[in-house]
Design a protein around this motif. Structure first.
Motif, PDB file in Angstrom:
ATOM      1  N   VAL A 146      -8.324   3.928 -16.191  1.00 22.83           N
ATOM      2  CA  VAL A 146      -7.360   3.000 -15.594  1.00 22.83           C
ATOM      3  C   VAL A 146      -6.636   3.657 -14.428  1.00 22.83           C
ATOM      4  O   VAL A 146      -6.448   3.044 -13.362  1.00 22.83           O
ATOM      5  N   VAL A 147      -6.214   4.898 -14.629  1.00 21.47           N
ATOM      6  CA  VAL A 147      -5.534   5.611 -13.542  1.00 21.47           C
ATOM      7  C   VAL A 147      -6.467   5.754 -12.342  1.00 21.47           C
ATOM      8  O   VAL A 147      -6.052   5.565 -11.181  1.00 21.47           O
ATOM      9  N   ALA A 148      -7.733   6.077 -12.619  1.00 19.88           N
ATOM     10  CA  ALA A 148      -8.697   6.217 -11.531  1.00 19.88           C
ATOM     11  C   ALA A 148      -8.890   4.898 -10.793  1.00 19.88           C
ATOM     12  O   ALA A 148      -8.941   4.858  -9.549  1.00 19.88           O
ATOM     13  N   VAL A 149      -8.998   3.793 -11.532  1.00 22.70           N
ATOM     14  CA  VAL A 149      -9.165   2.477 -10.903  1.00 22.70           C
ATOM     15  C   VAL A 149      -7.933   2.115 -10.086  1.00 22.70           C
ATOM     16  O   VAL A 149      -8.040   1.525  -8.989  1.00 22.70           O
ATOM     17  N   ALA A 150      -6.738   2.465 -10.595  1.00 26.54           N
ATOM     18  CA  ALA A 150      -5.508   2.175  -9.856  1.00 26.54           C
ATOM     19  C   ALA A 150      -5.485   2.931  -8.531  1.00 26.54           C
ATOM     20  O   ALA A 150      -5.098   2.374  -7.489  1.00 26.54           O
ATOM     21  N   VAL A 151      -5.911   4.191  -8.559  1.00 28.88           N
ATOM     22  CA  VAL A 151      -5.949   4.993  -7.323  1.00 28.88           C
ATOM     23  C   VAL A 151      -6.969   4.413  -6.340  1.00 28.88           C
ATOM     24  O   VAL A 151      -6.704   4.293  -5.129  1.00 28.88           O
ATOM     25  N   VAL A 152      -8.138   4.036  -6.874  1.00 28.49           N
ATOM     26  CA  VAL A 152      -9.173   3.456  -6.012  1.00 28.49           C
ATOM     27  C   VAL A 152      -8.690   2.141  -5.409  1.00 28.49           C
ATOM     28  O   VAL A 152      -8.937   1.847  -4.229  1.00 28.49           O
ATOM     29  N   THR A 153      -7.980   1.335  -6.219  1.00 28.80           N
ATOM     30  CA  THR A 153      -7.446   0.063  -5.715  1.00 28.80           C
ATOM     31  C   THR A 153      -6.442   0.301  -4.588  1.00 28.80           C
ATOM     32  O   THR A 153      -6.450  -0.401  -3.556  1.00 28.80           O
ATOM     33  N   TRP A 154      -5.577   1.300  -4.784  1.00 25.57           N
ATOM     34  CA  TRP A 154      -4.615   1.627  -3.736  1.00 25.57           C
ATOM     35  C   TRP A 154      -5.322   2.057  -2.437  1.00 25.57           C
ATOM     36  O   TRP A 154      -4.976   1.601  -1.349  1.00 25.57           O
ATOM     37  N   LEU A 155      -6.337   2.922  -2.596  1.00 25.51           N
ATOM     38  CA  LEU A 155      -7.074   3.378  -1.415  1.00 25.51           C
ATOM     39  C   LEU A 155      -7.830   2.227  -0.749  1.00 25.51           C
ATOM     40  O   LEU A 155      -7.934   2.159   0.484  1.00 25.51           O
ATOM     41  N   ALA A 156      -8.366   1.298  -1.599  1.00 30.38           N
ATOM     42  CA  ALA A 156      -9.145   0.181  -1.058  1.00 30.38           C
ATOM     43  C   ALA A 156      -8.290  -0.747  -0.204  1.00 30.38           C
ATOM     44  O   ALA A 156      -8.814  -1.454   0.676  1.00 30.38           O
ATOM     45  N   TRP A 157      -6.977  -0.768  -0.450  1.00 30.70           N
ATOM     46  CA  TRP A 157      -6.082  -1.588   0.377  1.00 30.70           C
ATOM     47  C   TRP A 157      -5.404  -0.777   1.472  1.00 30.70           C
ATOM     48  O   TRP A 157      -5.126  -1.290   2.554  1.00 30.70           O
ATOM     49  N   PHE A 158      -5.135   0.495   1.194  1.00 28.59           N
ATOM     50  CA  PHE A 158      -4.411   1.295   2.178  1.00 28.59           C
ATOM     51  C   PHE A 158      -5.279   1.671   3.378  1.00 28.59           C
ATOM     52  O   PHE A 158      -4.857   1.542   4.539  1.00 28.59           O
ATOM     53  N   ILE A 159      -6.501   2.125   3.102  1.00 28.63           N
ATOM     54  CA  ILE A 159      -7.373   2.580   4.194  1.00 28.63           C
ATOM     55  C   ILE A 159      -7.723   1.432   5.145  1.00 28.63           C
ATOM     56  O   ILE A 159      -7.581   1.572   6.377  1.00 28.63           O
ATOM     57  N   PRO A 160      -8.172   0.247   4.643  1.00 27.49           N
ATOM     58  CA  PRO A 160      -8.423  -0.858   5.591  1.00 27.49           C
ATOM     59  C   PRO A 160      -7.165  -1.295   6.328  1.00 27.49           C
ATOM     60  O   PRO A 160      -7.230  -1.690   7.504  1.00 27.49           O
ATOM     61  N   GLY A 161      -5.997  -1.236   5.629  1.00 29.23           N
ATOM     62  CA  GLY A 161      -4.762  -1.629   6.305  1.00 29.23           C
ATOM     63  C   GLY A 161      -4.406  -0.685   7.428  1.00 29.23           C
ATOM     64  O   GLY A 161      -3.995  -1.107   8.520  1.00 29.23           O
ATOM     65  N   ALA A 162      -4.557   0.629   7.159  1.00 23.59           N
ATOM     66  CA  ALA A 162      -4.267   1.621   8.194  1.00 23.59           C
ATOM     67  C   ALA A 162      -5.243   1.511   9.357  1.00 23.59           C
ATOM     68  O   ALA A 162      -4.897   1.813  10.507  1.00 23.59           O
ATOM     69  N   ALA A 163      -6.476   1.062   9.047  1.00 23.61           N
ATOM     70  CA  ALA A 163      -7.495   0.913  10.096  1.00 23.61           C
ATOM     71  C   ALA A 163      -7.406  -0.439  10.790  1.00 23.61           C
ATOM     72  O   ALA A 163      -8.184  -0.720  11.714  1.00 23.61           O
ATOM     73  N   GLY A 164      -6.490  -1.302  10.338  1.00 23.03           N
ATOM     74  CA  GLY A 164      -6.313  -2.603  10.967  1.00 23.03           C
ATOM     75  C   GLY A 164      -7.421  -3.583  10.648  1.00 23.03           C
ATOM     76  O   GLY A 164      -7.729  -4.453  11.473  1.00 23.03           O
ATOM     77  N   LEU A 165      -8.041  -3.472   9.452  1.00 25.25           N
ATOM     78  CA  LEU A 165      -9.154  -4.346   9.095  1.00 25.25           C
ATOM     79  C   LEU A 165      -8.699  -5.678   8.509  1.00 25.25           C
ATOM     80  O   LEU A 165      -9.533  -6.547   8.275  1.00 25.25           O
ATOM     81  N   TYR A 166      -7.415  -5.809   8.185  1.00 19.96           N
ATOM     82  CA  TYR A 166      -6.943  -7.137   7.768  1.00 19.96           C
ATOM     83  C   TYR A 166      -5.667  -7.453   8.556  1.00 19.96           C
ATOM     84  O   TYR A 166      -4.983  -6.553   9.065  1.00 19.96           O
ATOM     85  N   PRO A 167      -5.313  -8.748   8.662  1.00 19.84           N
ATOM     86  CA  PRO A 167      -4.201  -9.152   9.528  1.00 19.84           C
ATOM     87  C   PRO A 167      -2.866  -8.548   9.086  1.00 19.84           C
ATOM     88  O   PRO A 167      -2.592  -8.421   7.886  1.00 19.84           O
ATOM     89  N   LYS A 168      -2.038  -8.194  10.030  1.00 20.54           N
ATOM     90  CA  LYS A 168      -0.708  -7.669   9.747  1.00 20.54           C
ATOM     91  C   LYS A 168       0.194  -8.718   9.097  1.00 20.54           C
ATOM     92  O   LYS A 168       1.194  -8.386   8.465  1.00 20.54           O
ATOM     93  N   SER A 169      -0.198  -9.991   9.238  1.00 19.30           N
ATOM     94  CA  SER A 169       0.611 -11.067   8.645  1.00 19.30           C
ATOM     95  C   SER A 169       0.585 -11.033   7.126  1.00 19.30           C
ATOM     96  O   SER A 169       1.411 -11.669   6.472  1.00 19.30           O
ATOM     97  N   TRP A 170      -0.388 -10.321   6.561  1.00 19.01           N
ATOM     98  CA  TRP A 170      -0.440 -10.185   5.107  1.00 19.01           C
ATOM     99  C   TRP A 170       0.690  -9.299   4.585  1.00 19.01           C
ATOM    100  O   TRP A 170       0.994  -9.327   3.387  1.00 19.01           O
ATOM    101  N   ILE A 171       1.262  -8.498   5.453  1.00 24.64           N
ATOM    102  CA  ILE A 171       2.289  -7.547   5.044  1.00 24.64           C
ATOM    103  C   ILE A 171       3.666  -8.139   5.339  1.00 24.64           C
ATOM    104  O   ILE A 171       3.911  -8.643   6.450  1.00 24.64           O
ATOM    105  N   LEU A 172       4.572  -8.103   4.354  1.00 23.23           N
ATOM    106  CA  LEU A 172       5.910  -8.642   4.535  1.00 23.23           C
ATOM    107  C   LEU A 172       6.683  -7.820   5.554  1.00 23.23           C
ATOM    108  O   LEU A 172       6.362  -6.668   5.840  1.00 23.23           O
ATOM    109  N   GLU A 173       7.737  -8.439   6.081  1.00 26.11           N
ATOM    110  CA  GLU A 173       8.542  -7.782   7.108  1.00 26.11           C
ATOM    111  C   GLU A 173       9.189  -6.508   6.572  1.00 26.11           C
ATOM    112  O   GLU A 173       9.661  -6.473   5.419  1.00 26.11           O
ATOM    113  N   ALA A 174       9.200  -5.479   7.358  1.00 23.52           N
ATOM    114  CA  ALA A 174       9.787  -4.168   7.030  1.00 23.52           C
ATOM    115  C   ALA A 174       8.982  -3.429   5.975  1.00 23.52           C
ATOM    116  O   ALA A 174       9.438  -2.424   5.433  1.00 23.52           O
ATOM    117  N   MET A 175       7.764  -3.903   5.659  1.00 22.98           N
ATOM    118  CA  MET A 175       6.870  -3.182   4.773  1.00 22.98           C
ATOM    119  C   MET A 175       5.722  -2.598   5.583  1.00 22.98           C
ATOM    120  O   MET A 175       5.496  -2.985   6.738  1.00 22.98           O
TER     121      MET A 175
END
Length: 400
Positions: free
Chosen positions: A312-341
């Protein structure tokens, strides 16, 4: 006069409690300092189970004191404006009254009422193992401390729109403790059902004193707790047998249906053995011990949990990376992220969700409760079930 409780070990073939009491009283015949009586212990496990029920009931009531208002402030009132509008009033920057109240109400549940999960996790980790307590502690702490982070950031920002998870942490702990409370009640009812089977034995018995010519010298009524091996008892017609034994004189019929299942009374003559509630009480004790043992499916869950927590811990880390890396690379719209986040915080929310949702609460709570309730129900119907192992094997019985 002071009282003392003394545990005495003896050979039942040589003596018994009645003889020990007699010798003590004979030794103190000229003094009031030597009086003895048999101390009747409470039914095994009863005191422990009563204490367990009281503990879980107390935790349940304290939980309600904090979790119900928190649920009201976080779910109910915001859904029925204008009654919940005051929760959105800002105390400082983006820190609202609702966020502050949820933090205050959640903290005692997390660290005081939920202390047992920290203790369980500590003992498990000391043994280099992992159990459900570890996963509960991980999930609730992740939700709690992320929520604390949102409060800090909201108080420092004038545009932060993040969401806290205080109600998630509180309700998870609350539902687990509620399940434990219901389980302890089920165990108590099961013990009461088994106790009814052994309460059928009479409280007193008629002890005969025999002379050298095998004639009866006297008849004395004694407590069944003071019966010793080789005692000769007089059983009156229609009365119950206080202990197992052998008929030495007389004849009659004995109801042994509680042991053999045979409804027709069995004729007994000199030399015949008879069974009473004493044998039944021994069977009940075996059933009680078997109930405390884990069923095979529970042992399987324990073995799986050693690896499941790490998975479970491993899946949680992978899930975090699966959203963080594409977000940092700009692969999904910035509108998905709330203001000041930022991408890190958004990905962290998904990782925490994995930790919270993955806890195996059903297997951890439902299995032991089902075993206890089923064996207790069987006991009330006159069927003694020797624990979860017997229940799991029962499905293999073929109907003839």
């Amino acid at each position: 006069m002071e009282e003392y409780k003394v545990a005495v070990s003896y050979d039942p073939d040589l003596t018994g409690p009645r003889s020990l009491i007699f010798f003590i009283q004979e030794a103190g015949a000229s003094s009031t300092h030597y009086q003895a009586s048999l101390y009747i212990l409470e039914r095994r496990h009863k005191t422990k189970k009563d204490h367990e029920i009281k503990t879980y009931r107390s935790q349940f009531l304290w939980r309600c004191l904090f979790s119900l208002p928190l649920l009201l402030f976080s779910v109910v009132l915001p859904m029925i404006p204008p009654y919940g509008n005051w929760l959105s009033y800002k105390l400082y920057n983006m820190l609202t009254i609702g966020m502050f109240l949820r933090w205050i109400l959640c903290t005692p549940v997390q660290f005081i009422i939920g202390k047992r999960f920290y203790v369980g996790s500590y003992h498990a980790l000391r043994q280099k193992s992992a159990n459900m307590d570890v996963l509960v502690a991980l999930g609730t702490n992740a939700a709690y401390f992320y929520s604390v982070y949102t409060i800090i950031k909201a108080s420092l920002s004038d545009g932060f729109e993040g969401q806290d998870f205080f109600e998630t942490s509180t309700m998870l702990i609350s539902f687990i403790l509620l399940g434990k409370y219901l389980e302890s009640i089920a165990k108590g009812k099961t013990s009461d059902a088994l106790a009814k089977l052994t309460d059928l034995a009479p409280d007193t018995a008629c002890l005969l004193t025999m002379g050298d010519d095998k004639n009866v010298i006297s008849e004395t009524e004694i407590s069944t707790q003071l019966i010793q091996r080789n005692d000769i008892l007089k059983i009156f017609t229609g009365s119950k047998f206080p202990v197992d034994g052998i008929v030495i004189d007389g004849h009659g019929y004995v109801n042994e249906s509680m042991i053999t299942g045979e409804a027709i009374p069995v004729a007994k003559n000199p030399g015949h053995s008879y069974w009473s509630e004493t044998a039944l009480s021994q069977i009940v004790q075996i059933v009680e011990v078997a109930q405390l043992a884990r069923a095979p499916v529970q042992k399987l869950v324990d073995r799986i949990s050693r690896f499941f927590v790490h998975a479970v811990v491993a899946v949680a880390v992978v899930t975090w990376l699966a959203w963080f890396i594409p977000g940092a690379a700009g692969l999904y719209p910035k509108s998905w992220i709330l203001e000041a986040m930022d991408e890190f915080e958004l990905a962290l929310q998904f990782g925490i969700s994995v930790l919270v949702v993955a806890c195996p609460y059903a297997l951890g709570l439902a299995t032991p409760t089902a075993v206890m309730v089923s064996t207790g129900k069987g006991a009330t119907e006159g069927v003694l079930i020797k624990g979860g192992n017997a229940l799991e094997k029962a499905h293999k019985i073929l109907e003839i």
